[in-house]
Design an enzyme around this catalytic site. Structure first.
Site, PDB file in Angstrom:
ATOM      1  N   SER A 140       3.136 -11.828  -5.953  1.00  0.00           N
ATOM      2  CA  SER A 140       4.247 -10.874  -6.066  1.00  0.00           C
ATOM      3  C   SER A 140       3.681  -9.468  -6.169  1.00  0.00           C
ATOM      4  O   SER A 140       2.537  -9.284  -6.627  1.00  0.00           O
ATOM      5  CB  SER A 140       5.046 -11.181  -7.338  1.00  0.00           C
ATOM      6  OG  SER A 140       5.985 -10.156  -7.595  1.00  0.00           O
ATOM      7  N   TYR A 153       5.662 -13.267 -16.017  1.00  0.00           N
ATOM      8  CA  TYR A 153       5.692 -13.324 -14.552  1.00  0.00           C
ATOM      9  C   TYR A 153       4.509 -12.539 -13.972  1.00  0.00           C
ATOM     10  O   TYR A 153       3.798 -13.031 -13.090  1.00  0.00           O
ATOM     11  CB  TYR A 153       7.015 -12.745 -14.063  1.00  0.00           C
ATOM     12  CG  TYR A 153       7.272 -12.899 -12.583  1.00  0.00           C
ATOM     13  CD1 TYR A 153       7.675 -14.117 -12.046  1.00  0.00           C
ATOM     14  CD2 TYR A 153       7.142 -11.812 -11.716  1.00  0.00           C
ATOM     15  CE1 TYR A 153       7.935 -14.252 -10.692  1.00  0.00           C
ATOM     16  CE2 TYR A 153       7.407 -11.937 -10.363  1.00  0.00           C
ATOM     17  CZ  TYR A 153       7.803 -13.162  -9.852  1.00  0.00           C
ATOM     18  OH  TYR A 153       8.061 -13.285  -8.505  1.00  0.00           O
TER      19      TYR A 153
HETATM   20  N1  LIG Z   1      12.760 -12.748  -4.477  1.00  0.00           N
HETATM   21  C1  LIG Z   1      11.897 -11.850  -4.898  1.00  0.00           C
HETATM   22  O1  LIG Z   1      12.246 -10.678  -5.143  1.00  0.00           O
HETATM   23  C2  LIG Z   1      10.447 -12.220  -5.088  1.00  0.00           C
HETATM   24  C3  LIG Z   1       9.500 -11.185  -5.181  1.00  0.00           C
HETATM   25  C4  LIG Z   1       8.158 -11.513  -5.338  1.00  0.00           C
HETATM   26  C5  LIG Z   1       7.785 -12.843  -5.387  1.00  0.00           C
HETATM   27  N2  LIG Z   1       8.716 -13.820  -5.299  1.00  0.00           N
HETATM   28  C6  LIG Z   1       8.253 -15.211  -5.336  1.00  0.00           C
HETATM   29  O2  LIG Z   1       8.649 -15.862  -4.157  1.00  0.00           O
HETATM   30  C7  LIG Z   1       8.658 -17.274  -4.389  1.00  0.00           C
HETATM   31  C8  LIG Z   1       9.912 -17.870  -3.799  1.00  0.00           C
HETATM   32  O3  LIG Z   1      11.030 -17.374  -4.522  1.00  0.00           O
HETATM   33  P1  LIG Z   1      12.388 -16.932  -3.820  1.00  0.00           P
HETATM   34  O4  LIG Z   1      12.528 -15.496  -4.062  1.00  0.00           O
HETATM   35  O5  LIG Z   1      12.468 -17.464  -2.440  1.00  0.00           O
HETATM   36  O6  LIG Z   1      13.435 -17.638  -4.827  1.00  0.00           O
HETATM   37  P2  LIG Z   1      14.484 -18.803  -4.651  1.00  0.00           P
HETATM   38  O7  LIG Z   1      14.998 -19.018  -6.036  1.00  0.00           O
HETATM   39  O8  LIG Z   1      15.446 -18.483  -3.580  1.00  0.00           O
HETATM   40  O9  LIG Z   1      13.598 -20.050  -4.216  1.00  0.00           O
HETATM   41  C9  LIG Z   1      12.707 -20.682  -5.095  1.00  0.00           C
HETATM   42  C10 LIG Z   1      12.793 -22.186  -4.919  1.00  0.00           C
HETATM   43  O10 LIG Z   1      11.815 -22.780  -5.784  1.00  0.00           O
HETATM   44  C11 LIG Z   1      12.397 -23.952  -6.358  1.00  0.00           C
HETATM   45  N3  LIG Z   1      11.738 -24.256  -7.631  1.00  0.00           N
HETATM   46  C12 LIG Z   1      11.796 -23.544  -8.782  1.00  0.00           C
HETATM   47  N4  LIG Z   1      11.089 -24.172  -9.729  1.00  0.00           N
HETATM   48  C13 LIG Z   1      10.577 -25.298  -9.178  1.00  0.00           C
HETATM   49  C14 LIG Z   1       9.764 -26.362  -9.659  1.00  0.00           C
HETATM   50  N5  LIG Z   1       9.321 -26.384 -10.911  1.00  0.00           N
HETATM   51  N6  LIG Z   1       9.425 -27.346  -8.794  1.00  0.00           N
HETATM   52  C15 LIG Z   1       9.869 -27.322  -7.525  1.00  0.00           C
HETATM   53  N7  LIG Z   1      10.642 -26.354  -7.011  1.00  0.00           N
HETATM   54  C16 LIG Z   1      10.989 -25.362  -7.834  1.00  0.00           C
HETATM   55  C17 LIG Z   1      13.873 -23.607  -6.545  1.00  0.00           C
HETATM   56  O11 LIG Z   1      14.672 -24.784  -6.651  1.00  0.00           O
HETATM   57  C18 LIG Z   1      14.162 -22.779  -5.300  1.00  0.00           C
HETATM   58  O12 LIG Z   1      14.658 -23.578  -4.248  1.00  0.00           O
HETATM   59  C19 LIG Z   1       8.498 -17.439  -5.902  1.00  0.00           C
HETATM   60  O13 LIG Z   1       7.164 -17.791  -6.192  1.00  0.00           O
HETATM   61  C20 LIG Z   1       8.822 -16.070  -6.441  1.00  0.00           C
HETATM   62  O14 LIG Z   1       8.205 -15.801  -7.678  1.00  0.00           O
HETATM   63  C21 LIG Z   1      10.045 -13.538  -5.142  1.00  0.00           C
END
Ligand SMILES: NC(=O)c1ccc[n+]([C@@H]2O[C@H](COP(=O)([O-])OP(=O)(O)OC[C@H]3O[C@@H](n4cnc5c(N)ncnc54)[C@H](O)[C@@H]3O)[C@@H](O)[C@H]2O)c1
Length: 248
Positions: A140, A153
């Site tokens: 991130s 985080y």
């Molecule tokens: N959206 C943002 O702004 C952002 C920014 C930087 C990093 N990220 C990172 O991107 C990655 C994806 O997140 P996203 O934004 O697509 O969110 P999202 O919530 O849309 O998708 C995340 C998915 O991970 C699954 N998940 C959560 N915990 C889990 C577990 N213990 N076991 C299996 N599956 C699990 C959820 O069910 C969900 O489907 C994450 O690592 C998040 O930290 C997101």
């Protein structure tokens, strides 16, 4: 097609970045093992891929549980006989300063966002050695710069970057590449609630030079670059995909 005959495990495939990446990788010829805690949702993603001429299977797992991680790696080998790509992407966000966050919340974030990447890497490596495969981890922008109320985080995502670099060094001689993607704020399930608030939305947008949030496809395209031969000489990087946020 950039991923013809490749087999890819993608975690967090039910939503956001993982969903978009699963669909893009499938279009590029990869067979997908789509992993998520939410089986119903991930099965829908897989159905869509299969109905559009791709090939994918869904499996339920908690990425912070070693038995579950071992099981989805074994499933990939059982179904497809090889593993070329693991994208450790599933993650959660629990806000809080060091005073606010509880020990249980700290452990949860570290386990789901950091330990999961260690486990995915650990169990995939024996198979990736055979294919000279690729590891991609979602870190991130919060792992590069400090942002407010994200102590656990930020620690987890900074850890993901360091773990990625250590793995890249340890396994370069085996022909394995390991890279991290550092998304800025993206419009996904993770941020839905916070971005629904107009003031919060404006606050998150303010430091981004491109003045827009990341869309799931923006991250999927970066993942395709890192998964494919397009990045054949790239390892150990933490690639910001953040509209310029971390450079400004
Ligand atoms: N959206 C943002 O702004 C952002 C920014 C930087 C990093 N990220 C990172 O991107 C990655 C994806 O997140 P996203 O934004 O697509 O969110 P999202 O919530 O849309 O998708 C995340 C998915 O991970 C699954 N998940 C959560 N915990 C889990 C577990 N213990 N076991 C299996 N599956 C699990 C959820 O069910 C969900 O489907 C994450 O690592 C998040 O930290 C997101």
């Amino acid at each position: 097609m950039h991923l013809q005959n490749k087999v890819a495990i993608i975690t967090g495939a039910a939503s956001g970045f993982g969903e978009a990446t699963s669909k893009l990788f499938a279009k590029q010829g990869a067979k997908i093992v789509a992993v998520d805690f939410d089986f119903e949702k991930v099965q829908k993603v897989v159905d869509e891929i299969n109905n559009n001429g791709g090939e994918a299977i869904a499996t339920k797992a908690d990425v912070s549980n070693a038995q579950d991680v071992k099981a989805f790696v074994d499933l990939a080998i059982k179904e497809y006989n090889q593993l070329d790509i693991i994208y450790n992407n599933a993650g959660i966000f629990i806000p809080g300063t060091a005073e606010e966050i509880t020990e249980d919340q700290w452990d949860k974030v570290i386990n789901v966002d950091l330990k999961s990447v260690f486990l995915g890497t650990k169990y995939a490596l024996p198979h990736l050695k055979k294919t000279k495969g690729v590891i991609i981890n979602t870190a991130s922008a919060g792992g590069i710069i400090g942002f407010p109320q994200a102590v656990a985080y930020g620690a987890a995502k900074g850890g993901v970057i360091s773990l990625t670099k250590a793995t890249a060094v340890d396994y370069a001689a085996d022909g394995i590449r390991a890279n991290a993607i550092c998304p800025g704020t993206g419009e996904t399930g993770l941020t839905k609630e916070v971005l629904a608030d107009e003031n919060m939305q404006a606050g998150f947008l303010q430091p981004i030079p491109m003045k827009k949030f990341a869309q799931p496809d923006d991250i999927a395209k970066a993942a395709l670059y890192l998964a494919s031969d397009l990045s054949s000489y790239v390892t150990g990087t933490a690639l910001p995909v953040d509209g310029g946020w971390t450079m400004s």
